[in-house]
Structure formats: structure tokens, C-alpha cells
Write an enzyme that holds these catalytic residues in place. Structure first.
Site, PDB file in Angstrom:
ATOM      1  N   THR A   1       0.803  -1.228   0.000  1.00  0.00           N
ATOM      2  CA  THR A   1       0.000   0.000   0.000  1.00  0.00           C
ATOM      3  C   THR A   1       0.840   1.284   0.000  1.00  0.00           C
ATOM      4  O   THR A   1       0.289   2.385   0.043  1.00  0.00           O
ATOM      5  CB  THR A   1      -0.986   0.006   1.177  1.00  0.00           C
ATOM      6  OG1 THR A   1      -0.328  -0.464   2.365  1.00  0.00           O
ATOM      7  CG2 THR A   1      -2.150  -0.909   0.886  1.00  0.00           C
TER       8      THR A   1
ATOM      9  N   CYS B   1      16.396  18.104  -2.590  1.00  0.00           N
ATOM     10  CA  CYS B   1      17.455  18.559  -3.498  1.00  0.00           C
ATOM     11  C   CYS B   1      17.006  18.525  -4.954  1.00  0.00           C
ATOM     12  O   CYS B   1      17.409  19.383  -5.757  1.00  0.00           O
ATOM     13  CB  CYS B   1      18.717  17.723  -3.299  1.00  0.00           C
ATOM     14  SG  CYS B   1      19.593  18.122  -1.758  1.00  0.00           S
ATOM     15  N   GLU B   2      16.182  17.562  -5.318  1.00  0.00           N
ATOM     16  CA  GLU B   2      15.691  17.511  -6.696  1.00  0.00           C
ATOM     17  C   GLU B   2      14.775  18.694  -6.992  1.00  0.00           C
ATOM     18  O   GLU B   2      14.895  19.329  -8.052  1.00  0.00           O
ATOM     19  CB  GLU B   2      14.986  16.181  -6.962  1.00  0.00           C
ATOM     20  CG  GLU B   2      15.956  15.007  -7.042  1.00  0.00           C
ATOM     21  CD  GLU B   2      15.310  13.694  -7.438  1.00  0.00           C
ATOM     22  OE1 GLU B   2      16.050  12.741  -7.744  1.00  0.00           O
ATOM     23  OE2 GLU B   2      14.049  13.604  -7.442  1.00  0.00           O
TER      24      GLU B   2
ATOM     25  N   ASP C   1       7.362   0.599  -0.130  1.00  0.00           N
ATOM     26  CA  ASP C   1       7.496   1.640   0.894  1.00  0.00           C
ATOM     27  C   ASP C   1       6.787   1.301   2.194  1.00  0.00           C
ATOM     28  O   ASP C   1       7.010   1.959   3.212  1.00  0.00           O
ATOM     29  CB  ASP C   1       6.939   2.972   0.367  1.00  0.00           C
ATOM     30  CG  ASP C   1       7.836   3.602  -0.684  1.00  0.00           C
ATOM     31  OD1 ASP C   1       8.885   3.018  -1.008  1.00  0.00           O
ATOM     32  OD2 ASP C   1       7.479   4.688  -1.195  1.00  0.00           O
TER      33      ASP C   1
ATOM     34  N   HIS D   1      12.755   0.973  -7.640  1.00  0.00           N
ATOM     35  CA  HIS D   1      13.412  -0.256  -8.086  1.00  0.00           C
ATOM     36  C   HIS D   1      13.594  -1.251  -6.943  1.00  0.00           C
ATOM     37  O   HIS D   1      13.686  -2.461  -7.192  1.00  0.00           O
ATOM     38  CB  HIS D   1      14.737   0.035  -8.806  1.00  0.00           C
ATOM     39  CG  HIS D   1      15.643   1.015  -8.155  1.00  0.00           C
ATOM     40  ND1 HIS D   1      15.387   2.364  -8.123  1.00  0.00           N
ATOM     41  CD2 HIS D   1      16.839   0.859  -7.531  1.00  0.00           C
ATOM     42  CE1 HIS D   1      16.379   2.987  -7.504  1.00  0.00           C
ATOM     43  NE2 HIS D   1      17.262   2.093  -7.131  1.00  0.00           N
TER      44      HIS D   1
ATOM     45  N   HIS E   1      36.167   5.499 -25.423  1.00  0.00           N
ATOM     46  CA  HIS E   1      36.709   6.855 -25.310  1.00  0.00           C
ATOM     47  C   HIS E   1      36.184   7.710 -26.460  1.00  0.00           C
ATOM     48  O   HIS E   1      36.189   7.277 -27.606  1.00  0.00           O
ATOM     49  CB  HIS E   1      38.234   6.811 -25.366  1.00  0.00           C
ATOM     50  CG  HIS E   1      38.868   8.173 -25.378  1.00  0.00           C
ATOM     51  ND1 HIS E   1      39.021   8.933 -24.244  1.00  0.00           N
ATOM     52  CD2 HIS E   1      39.360   8.927 -26.407  1.00  0.00           C
ATOM     53  CE1 HIS E   1      39.594  10.081 -24.565  1.00  0.00           C
ATOM     54  NE2 HIS E   1      39.805  10.112 -25.874  1.00  0.00           N
TER      55      HIS E   1
END
Length: 462
Positions: A142, A185-186, A306, A315, A439
Site C-alpha cells: 500500500t 534537493c531535486e 514503501d 526499483h 573513449h
């Protein structure tokens, strides 16, 4: 409560965000019958109010900065301002396209999707829309919502959360951001690029405090150069409305005024009133407690995302959902090494890392057994072309594997994939040094850092 006793799903998942839909897709792929219940929109916070829309705003901000700085590259362009309606259209179109694709994917896997607010009604059922959905296994997913602190009411007007900030239909002249973590910060980075006077208030000694201290200091230096102000070791004590905005007070006696206050102090689990505790699920401060296989103390119930006290990253939710689905299907699963999960703050500059910080490595292995190396992006051709500054810092166990990679600079989030392999495969510096990097590329900087750590630096001083 109506109940179709003839239908018992193998898995009933409550919550259709990253963890929930990943469990649903993988479970269906393995032949399980799956019901996925979501009260809002499939995709949850990440797709609609988190990862995707914020990164769209950050890209719009990057375009704005590049337009301002076009003359540095010999390109004639004029920055005329930000069309916030146009920005939102771009952002919303990205979200809508991914949402449509996800809906089609869930349907194609034959997942039974039920839109409605579900509640755990027993250890093997969820009630939703007047029906009881039975399952041999229940997965709780949830998610989370922006949280605040006691006495600080988010009103959606001048005191806002990240949910409100994503839909703000104007660009404030000034903003205070409470919290200097990833979210804070974003948004500071976006708003500064949009022309906002930004001040971050952070109670801890550094911005992005969960990162290696060197990364925090590099970000702080870059933010100072960009004109983003921040107050560290400053704890919030109060806020009041002024004639035109808000005034924030801190415990150390400072007072800051701005048009809006963004509360970005983290996210809290969504678990209240959903029947978890009534069914005996062990909880702590709203989080569902799980073991390394994401099992709760109730044998038929797992939890992911979460809602559990692990890293709050989409992720991570994907990985946890897949692990639970595979375990339920009878496959052998391996617990997630959370240190081995990439972490990225998509500000300008970006902060990317995987593995242990130097402080954690010292705590785990002892100071005398920890070796570090810093490689400055000034020696990297592609970074010079992009006009970005920053560093790559490696943390190694002496004569052993690299246990931490910490990077600051433009596009560093795109380099963290290789860093993840280095950490998770317990690579030695000499082994990475043998790999030939293209490179000029920024990934070359990661290779050069390992060359230096292996004792044979190329484009770096001994």
C-alpha cells in the site's frame, strides 16, 4: 460482504504501485492466478506522483539551463522563460504514455485488476467494493505518502508537499524547502533552473545525508555555485503566513521568508485503518515488519515496497515484488542485498552511489582496512565536453574488493549500472582495470578510477 467462494486466487495483492504490480506481473508469468487491487491509478506513486513526473521536470530544467548557456558552446539561442503549462503537458504526456503501456501489460498477463479501496479482512482475504476477494497468499503493497512533523500542517496552498509541487500551476518567485534529502534537493534543482530563489533548511550537517560525506560536500559546493542557498544543522521550529507568503523559523534563531514552503522531510507508510493490526500483522511506527524474504509474522501474508522499512525506491519495490512472487511460486530466492542497490539523486549535478560509504566501511571493516580513491572528472574528456565538474570516489577493502562507488556530476545516474556490477560481483580494482572503456565517455572515468586504485593511473596523477 459478498463472496464468490468458487474463486480463490493464488495471490491477492493490495496496492498497485511498483512493488505490487511487479509481484502481479511476475506471479502471473509463473502461472499463478493473481488479483491486483488499487484504489487509485495503476503504477502508484512512482509513475504518477514520484519518479517519473519529477524526472520530467528535471529534464525540462536541464533544457532551460542549456538554453541559457548555449552561447558557451557557440550556439545562438535566447532563453525567454518557462511556460509552466507547457512543462506540465510534457510531463503529463510522459506519464500518460507509460500508464497506458502498464495497463496493457497487466491485462496481457491475465492479472485480475480491481479498482477500489481494499482492506485486509482476514489472513487470506481482502474486502473491496462490497466483495471479499480470497487468496492463498496476500501481498501488502500500500506504499507511502508525504509526511510532515507535528504542528506543521500541509495545506496545499502556501505549505505544500511534493504531490502539490508537481502540479503547481505557477512558478513561485521564492521557495523554502524543508528537508535536504533526495526529494528536497531535486525540487531545489528544478526550481532554481526555473528562476526561483531557493533556500533549503536541513537539520543534519549535510545535504543528502545518507550519501558519502564527500558526495554531500561536492553537491553543496555545486549548489552554492548555482546560487541555491541552504541552512544546515537548522531544525524547523515554526511557520506562519505573511501578507504574501510564509515565514519559517528555526531553532537556532533564523527566520526565512518566501512565497511557498515545500515540506520534503520524507514519506510515511500507508497502513492506518487497513486492517493489518487486526489480523495480527506485526507493525512498527506504521511500517509492516518483514524478514529477509519479505514474509510477515503471518504465514500467508507478505509485504513489499514503501510499506516495509527498507529503502524507499521504486526499483527496490520492483525487486521485492519479484522476490515475493517467485517465493510464492516455489522458486528458490536469494535475499536482497540492500547495500547493492543503486541510489541516485537526479539534481544538477547528479549524485549516484552503490555500496558502502567510507564511514560505514570503516565501521564494518576497521579504519586500517579501508582504502579510498578519488578521481576528478576534470581528467575525463566527455565530462569536459559537457562542462560538468565532480568526482568518482571508490571505497575498497585493503587488498580486496571495491565495496563502495560514489559519483557526483552530470549524468552520473547513467554510470551507476556498471558500479552496481562492480559492487555486487565483488570485483577487485585490478579486474575492473582490465576492462577497456569507450573513449571519450563518462563511463571511462569509472575505468580510470579503478586503474588508479590498481596502482596504474593513466589520465590521473600518481
Amino acid at each position: 460482504m459478498a463472496n464468490d467462494a468458487s474463486t480463490v486466487f493464488d495471490v491477492v495483492i493490495l496496492g498497485g504501485g511498483s512493488g505490487g504490480y511487479a509481484a502481479a506481473l511476475r506471479g502471473a508469468q509463473l502461472g499463478l492466478s493473481v488479483a491486483l487491487i488499487e484504489k487509485g491509478e495503476l503504477g502508484g506513486t512512482c509513475l504518477h506522483r514520484g519518479c517519473i513526473p519529477t524526472k520530467a521536470l528535471l529534464h525540462a530544467a536541464e533544457v532551460a539551463d542549456e538554453t541559457r548557456e548555449a552561447a558557451d558552446f557557440g550556439v545562438l539561442a535566447t532563453f525567454q522563460g518557462i511556460d509552466i503549462k507547457g512543462v506540465h503537458k510534457y510531463k503529463d504526456d510522459v506519464v500518460a504514455g507509460l500508464y497506458k503501456g502498464l495497463q496493457g501489460l497487466v491485462a496481457s498477463r491475465k492479472v485480475t485488476f480491481i479498482q477500489g479501496e481494499g482492506r485486509l479482512s482476514s489472513q487470506t482475504s481482502v474486502d473491496v467494493n462490497g466483495q471479499r476477494i480470497e487468496g492463498r497468499h496476500i501481498v501488502l503493497a500500500t506504499g507511502s505518502v508525504p509526511r510532515s512533523i507535528p504542528g506543521l500542517d500541509i495545506d496545499g496552498d502556501r505549505i505544500i508537499s511534493s504531490d502539490h509541487a508537481l502540479k503547481l500551476d505557477y512558478i513561485p518567485k521564492s521557495a523554502i524547502i524543508l528537508g535536504g534529502g533526495v526529494i528536497g534537493c531535486e525540487f531545489a534543482s528544478v526550481w532554481k533552473s526555473f528562476g526561483v530563489d531557493v533556500t533549503i533548511v536541513e537539520g543534519l550537517p549535510h545535504l543528502v545525508p545518507l550519501e558519502d560525506e564527500n558526495s554531500s560536500k561536492l553537491l553543496e559546493r555545486a549548489f552554492r555555485k548555482r546560487g541555491i542557498k541552504f541552512e544546515l544543522k537548522s531544525r524547523f521550529s515554526g511557520v506562519e503566513y505573511t501578507a504574501e507568503g510564509v515565514r519559517v523559523s528555526t531553532e537556532n534563531g533564523k527566520s526565512i521568508e518566501a512565497d511557498v514552503l515545500l515540506v520534503a522531510i520524507g514519506r510515511g507508510p500507508v497502513s492506518t485503518g487497513l486492517g493489518y493490526e487486526e489480523q495480527g500483522v506485526a507493525m512498527d511506527r506504521g511500517y509492516v515488519l518483514v524478514d529477509e524474504y519479505l514474509r510477515t509474522n503471518v504465514p500467508t501474508i507478505s509485504a513489499v515496497g514503501d510499506l516495509v522499512p527498507t529503502l524507499q525506491l521504486a526499483h527496490v519495490g520492483f525487486a521485492e515484488g519479484i522476490l515475493v512472487a517467485e517465493r510464492i511460486a516455489g522458486l528458490k530466492v536469494v535475499p536482497i542485498d540492500y547495500d547493492g542497490i543503486p541510489r541516485v539523486t537526479y539534481s544538477n549535478p547528479e549524485v549516484a552511489s552503490v555500496g558502502l560509504t567510507e564511514a560505514k566501511a570503516v565501521e564494518q571493516y576497521g579504519k586500517e582496512k579501508v582504502v579510498t580513491l578519488k578521481y576528478n572528472l576534470a581528467g575525463n574528456g566527455k565530462s569536459k565536453i559537457l562542462k560538468t565538474a565532480g568526482e568518482i570516489k571508490l571505497v575498497q577493502v585493503k587488498d580486496g574488493a571495491v565495496v563502495g562507488v560514489h559519483m557526483v556530476g552530470a549524468r552520473m545516474g547513467e554510470q551507476v549500472g556498471e558500479a552496481q556490477l562492480i559492487y555486487n560481483w565483488e570485483a577487485l580494482p585490478a579486474e575492473v582495470a582490465q576492462l577497456i572503456h569507450a573513449h571519450p565517455s563518462q563511463s571511462e572515468a569509472l575505468g580510470e578510477a579503478h586503474l588508479a586504485l590498481a596502482g596504474k593511473p593513466l589520465h590521473a596523477h600518481d
